[in-house]
Design a protein around this motif. Structure first.
Motif, PDB file in Angstrom:
ATOM      1  N   GLY A 234     -12.291   0.353   9.952  1.00  0.00           N
ATOM      2  CA  GLY A 234     -13.584   1.404   8.960  1.00  0.00           C
ATOM      3  C   GLY A 234     -12.046   2.116   7.988  1.00  0.00           C
ATOM      4  N   PRO A 235     -13.030   2.991   7.017  1.00  0.00           N
ATOM      5  CA  PRO A 235     -11.906   3.677   6.654  1.00  0.00           C
ATOM      6  C   PRO A 235     -10.881   4.576   6.979  1.00  0.00           C
ATOM      7  N   GLY A 236     -11.730   5.113   8.158  1.00  0.00           N
ATOM      8  CA  GLY A 236     -11.173   6.466   9.509  1.00  0.00           C
ATOM      9  C   GLY A 236      -9.961   5.886   9.912  1.00  0.00           C
ATOM     10  N   MET A 237      -9.254   4.477  10.159  1.00  0.00           N
ATOM     11  CA  MET A 237      -8.512   3.982  10.163  1.00  0.00           C
ATOM     12  C   MET A 237      -6.530   4.547   9.701  1.00  0.00           C
ATOM     13  N   PHE A 238      -6.684   5.102   8.510  1.00  0.00           N
ATOM     14  CA  PHE A 238      -6.098   5.917   7.809  1.00  0.00           C
ATOM     15  C   PHE A 238      -5.611   6.936   7.785  1.00  0.00           C
ATOM     16  N   LYS A 239      -5.718   7.634   9.800  1.00  0.00           N
ATOM     17  CA  LYS A 239      -5.697   8.619   9.613  1.00  0.00           C
ATOM     18  C   LYS A 239      -4.727   9.533   8.866  1.00  0.00           C
ATOM     19  N   ILE A 240      -4.288  10.496   8.962  1.00  0.00           N
ATOM     20  CA  ILE A 240      -3.218  11.301   8.575  1.00  0.00           C
ATOM     21  C   ILE A 240      -2.312  11.570  10.031  1.00  0.00           C
TER      22      ILE A 240
ATOM     23  N   ALA B  57     -11.059  -3.593   0.624  1.00  0.00           N
ATOM     24  CA  ALA B  57     -12.599  -2.371   0.619  1.00  0.00           C
ATOM     25  C   ALA B  57     -12.108  -0.890   1.075  1.00  0.00           C
ATOM     26  N   GLU B  58     -11.210  -1.466   2.402  1.00  0.00           N
ATOM     27  CA  GLU B  58     -11.746  -0.065   3.434  1.00  0.00           C
ATOM     28  C   GLU B  58     -10.508   0.636   3.023  1.00  0.00           C
ATOM     29  N   LEU B  59      -9.400   0.113   1.552  1.00  0.00           N
ATOM     30  CA  LEU B  59      -8.215   0.962   1.257  1.00  0.00           C
ATOM     31  C   LEU B  59      -8.912   1.397  -0.215  1.00  0.00           C
ATOM     32  N   GLU B  60     -10.371   0.553  -0.774  1.00  0.00           N
ATOM     33  CA  GLU B  60     -10.976   0.878  -2.215  1.00  0.00           C
ATOM     34  C   GLU B  60     -11.823   2.375  -1.481  1.00  0.00           C
ATOM     35  N   ALA B  61     -12.707   2.455   0.362  1.00  0.00           N
ATOM     36  CA  ALA B  61     -12.790   3.296   0.378  1.00  0.00           C
ATOM     37  C   ALA B  61     -11.995   4.071   0.858  1.00  0.00           C
ATOM     38  N   LEU B  62     -10.852   4.979   0.208  1.00  0.00           N
ATOM     39  CA  LEU B  62     -10.706   5.603   0.884  1.00  0.00           C
ATOM     40  C   LEU B  62      -9.474   6.636  -0.919  1.00  0.00           C
TER      41      LEU B  62
ATOM     42  N   ALA C 271      -2.698   7.896   0.851  1.00  0.00           N
ATOM     43  CA  ALA C 271      -3.819   8.499   0.142  1.00  0.00           C
ATOM     44  C   ALA C 271      -4.870   9.761   0.048  1.00  0.00           C
ATOM     45  N   SER C 272      -4.995   8.548   2.400  1.00  0.00           N
ATOM     46  CA  SER C 272      -5.478   9.784   3.241  1.00  0.00           C
ATOM     47  C   SER C 272      -4.914  11.325   3.419  1.00  0.00           C
ATOM     48  N   ARG C 273      -3.497  11.888   2.547  1.00  0.00           N
ATOM     49  CA  ARG C 273      -2.772  12.463   2.727  1.00  0.00           C
ATOM     50  C   ARG C 273      -3.325  13.437   0.371  1.00  0.00           C
ATOM     51  N   GLY C 274      -4.277  12.795  -0.265  1.00  0.00           N
ATOM     52  CA  GLY C 274      -4.960  13.439  -1.185  1.00  0.00           C
ATOM     53  C   GLY C 274      -4.251  13.142  -2.480  1.00  0.00           C
ATOM     54  N   GLU C 275      -3.061  11.683  -1.884  1.00  0.00           N
ATOM     55  CA  GLU C 275      -2.711  10.943  -3.257  1.00  0.00           C
ATOM     56  C   GLU C 275      -2.654  10.064  -3.894  1.00  0.00           C
ATOM     57  N   LYS C 276      -3.300  10.255  -5.276  1.00  0.00           N
ATOM     58  CA  LYS C 276      -4.047   8.805  -6.133  1.00  0.00           C
ATOM     59  C   LYS C 276      -2.723   7.769  -5.911  1.00  0.00           C
ATOM     60  N   VAL C 277      -3.231   7.531  -5.444  1.00  0.00           N
ATOM     61  CA  VAL C 277      -2.611   5.399  -5.193  1.00  0.00           C
ATOM     62  C   VAL C 277      -2.857   4.532  -5.825  1.00  0.00           C
ATOM     63  N   THR C 278      -2.152   3.673  -6.329  1.00  0.00           N
ATOM     64  CA  THR C 278      -2.614   2.301  -6.842  1.00  0.00           C
ATOM     65  C   THR C 278      -1.900   0.981  -6.023  1.00  0.00           C
ATOM     66  N   LEU C 279      -2.492   0.187  -5.335  1.00  0.00           N
ATOM     67  CA  LEU C 279      -2.036  -0.699  -4.715  1.00  0.00           C
ATOM     68  C   LEU C 279      -2.010  -1.912  -5.157  1.00  0.00           C
ATOM     69  N   ALA C 280      -0.651  -2.829  -5.703  1.00  0.00           N
ATOM     70  CA  ALA C 280      -0.535  -3.751  -6.727  1.00  0.00           C
ATOM     71  C   ALA C 280      -1.138  -5.334  -5.582  1.00  0.00           C
ATOM     72  N   ASP C 281      -1.306  -6.385  -5.544  1.00  0.00           N
ATOM     73  CA  ASP C 281      -1.082  -7.747  -4.863  1.00  0.00           C
ATOM     74  C   ASP C 281       0.250  -8.153  -6.146  1.00  0.00           C
ATOM     75  N   LEU C 282       1.599  -8.117  -5.838  1.00  0.00           N
ATOM     76  CA  LEU C 282       2.299  -8.661  -6.532  1.00  0.00           C
ATOM     77  C   LEU C 282       2.665 -10.375  -5.971  1.00  0.00           C
TER      78      LEU C 282
END
Lengths: 349, 243
Positions: free
Chosen positions: B231-237, B56-61, B31-42
């Motif tokens: 926070g959302p910044g944690m997934f830095k590229i 929450a953090e992922l949604e912010a991204l 997501a932080s590289r600009g991809e459109k991402v869906t994460l599903a809890d299975l």
């Protein structure tokens, strides 16, 4: 043996095997089912037996029967399941047999929830079943400590011919930490002359908790309490963390809650405020003298629990007015945060 | 990472192998590289440590996180949300599925067999060589057979995720990679990623697997541990070249 990364529940299962247990009976319940899952795989590898009972009521009585043979026996459950086992625990204590129970506690009362709690303190420490009896109750605060306590629990059960309970909140069962399995120093254990394991060449033994003659029953109760006094003398276990002269506040907390309190204590230390922690490892026998000593000269004592206030009664009983005793708890599966505990301590400064 | 930038990625493995941390961090990185991402809890197995916590953090991204909401968040129930079927079939975004542990957890994938037959997917097996039952090559192969049998799908890649929590050092990661490499060779499948604590990534930049590093920021910490850089910044590229 190299360190392994294990869930508390898996580590408790492996520790039972390392401690020589080959008889494990269980009925699954969240958050302890991984013990059963692990031992279902592992027991056949070591020639042991895992049997799933039709209920915790059945399992409790399977433990009673198997313990009578003198073999090491073990079960695990979580709060509602442990409630169902109380009858058997009382019988096992009354019949003076060794057995180990692990309770991975979830929120109650009733079916409650599935998240961590410490609200079975009264049940385990004050006797959840009927009659005058006590269990040795040991409360680990890390996965490694759960392993270490498991390794001695079976020796202690044999030493006192009494049920021993390992009590961990759901977090202890579910979290993963690196562990190693170290054999504890051997304990001198009495021969199991009472075991009903075949009477060829000797007189039969009878194992019972039924004594219709009141004087005989009274004598049995007195024998039990001789053992409990010995436990109080020999089996008190606790950790003193930052306990020293100049402590403004003393926290008493066990299990996961104690770990959270250590984070709080480090924060206060950085601010130049000295807070100590007395962590009971044996909940019965409760480290009364150690709590009393650590409470000398503090402004206040705070019991922090994941309950509505259970251990705090033993803390008050130990402190005996040396300092005011406060309480902070979260329940229902809510784990107190370092920030919340900090606020509570600041109120006492 | 190799070939995970598009399509459907399903993450399996034994209990506690680190599936959720891998799934969450992979989603965050893409997501932080600009991809459109869906994460599903299975995950129908474990109600304690799940990707719900990082939602929450992922949604912010901008990640679409499909998890049970509100009253069902803490339910001790095998909930699989209906929108997952639709999400798998969307070709305009990356789909990452966080599957429950062992063959029991992977069983849920059988119910998506029809959808997966029409959509290219990669089924990854996460291996932590310090976990019981996957600490030997035979153990890993056995676990893979069980997961394939119950999911009715073929494992197409390995995510090496060997660690000892805070006691992890570079040698622990190297040991795990060697075991994963043996398993990969026997099965004829690639190691598509090597997950390492972000703090160790720099030390491992010259390893043969450096092109496949997935730096991990732990999102599921016990309550006595605070996370740095929350926070959302944690997934830095984190491009390997910059490490």
């Amino acid at each position: 043996m190299a360190k392994k990364l294990m869930k508390g529940n898996e580590a408790i299962g492996e520790a039972a095997i390392q401690a020589g247990v080959r008889n494990y009976f269980c009925y699954p319940i969240t958050p302890q089912s991984e013990v059963a899952e692990y031992l279902a795989k592992r027991m056949p590898e070591v020639g042991g037996m895992f049997l799933q009972g039709e209920s915790e009521l059945a399992v409790g009585n399977m433990i009673f029967g198997a313990a009578a043979t003198g073999e090491r026996v073990f079960t695990t459950s979580s709060s509602p399941g442990i409630s169902l086992m109380q009858e058997a625990i009382s019988y096992i204590a009354g019949a003076q047999l060794p057995a180990v129970f692990a309770n991975i506690v979830r929120g109650g009362p009733g079916l409650g929830g599935i998240l961590p709690a410490q609200s079975d303190y009264f049940q385990s420490v004050k006797g959840g079943g009927h009659g005058d009896y006590k269990m040795l109750v040991l409360a680990p605060s890390t996965v490694q400590e759960a392993v270490d306590l498991m390794m001695i629990a079976f020796d202690l059960a044999d030493k006192y011919t009494n049920p021993v309970m390992i009590i961990g909140d759901g977090m202890i069962g579910q979290m993963m930490e690196p562990v190693e399995f170290k054999k504890p120093p051997p304990m001198a254990l009495p021969p199991k002359k009472w075991a009903a394991n075949g009477c060829k060449g000797r007189d039969p033994v009878i194992i019972r908790s039924l004594f219709l003659d009141p004087l005989r029953l009274e004598q049995n109760n007195r024998e039990l309490f001789v053992k409990y006094r010995r436990m109080q003398a020999e089996e008190v276990r606790f950790e003193r963390y930052n306990v020293e002269k100049g402590n403004k506040v003393l926290i008493v907390a066990y299990g996961t809650t104690a770990r959270i309190c250590k984070t709080v204590i480090a924060d206060f230390k950085a601010r130049g405020i000295n807070v100590g922690l007395l962590r009971p490892i044996s909940l019965y026998p409760f480290p009364m003298a150690a709590v009393a000593e650590a409470a000398e000269g503090v402004k206040a004592v705070l019991s922090v629990e994941m309950s509505m206030g259970q251990m705090v009664e033993d803390v008050e009983r130990s402190v005996l007015g040396r300092a005011p005793v406060g309480f902070f708890g979260r329940v229902g599966g809510v784990v107190p945060t370092p920030e919340e505990i900090t606020v509570e301590i600041e109120k006492l400064l | 990472m190799i070939g995970l930038e598009k399509g459907v990625t399903l993450i399996t493995g034994n209990y506690g192998s680190g599936k959720t941390e891998v799934a969450v961090n992979l989603a965050g990185l893409l997501a932080s590289r600009g991809e459109k991402v869906t994460l599903a809890d299975l995950d129908i197995m474990n109600p304690y440590f799940r990707c719900r916590k990082a939602a929450a953090e992922l949604e912010a991204l901008g990640v679409r996180v499909i998890i049970p909401r509100e009253g069902y968040f803490f339910a001790d129930l095998p909930i699989v949300l209906p929108e997952i079927r639709g999400a798998i079939q969307r070709r305009d975004s990356v789909f990452i599925g966080d599957v429950g542990g062992d063959d029991t957890g992977a069983r849920i994938l059988g119910s998506f067999a029809d959808v997966l037959a029409r959509n290219p997917y990669k089924l990854l097996m996460v291996i932590n060589a310090n976990r019981p039952f996957t600490d030997t090559v035979d153990g890993c192969l056995g676990m893979m057979d069980e997961i394939e049998a119950s999911s009715k799908l073929a494992i197409g890649g390995i995510a090496a995720n060997t660690h000892l929590m805070d006691e992890t050092d570079a040698d622990v990661v190297r040991h795990g990679f060697r075991l994963a490499a043996e398993v990969a060779e026997i099965r004829g499948i690639p190691i598509v990623l090597v997950a390492v604590a972000a703090s160790l990534a720099r030390e491992l930049r010259d390893e043969p697997f450096a092109d496949r590093l997935l730096p991990i920021e732990r999102t599921m910490l016990p309550p006595w541990r605070r996370r740095e850089g929350t926070g959302p910044g944690m997934f830095k590229i984190r491009q390997i070249a910059e490490l």
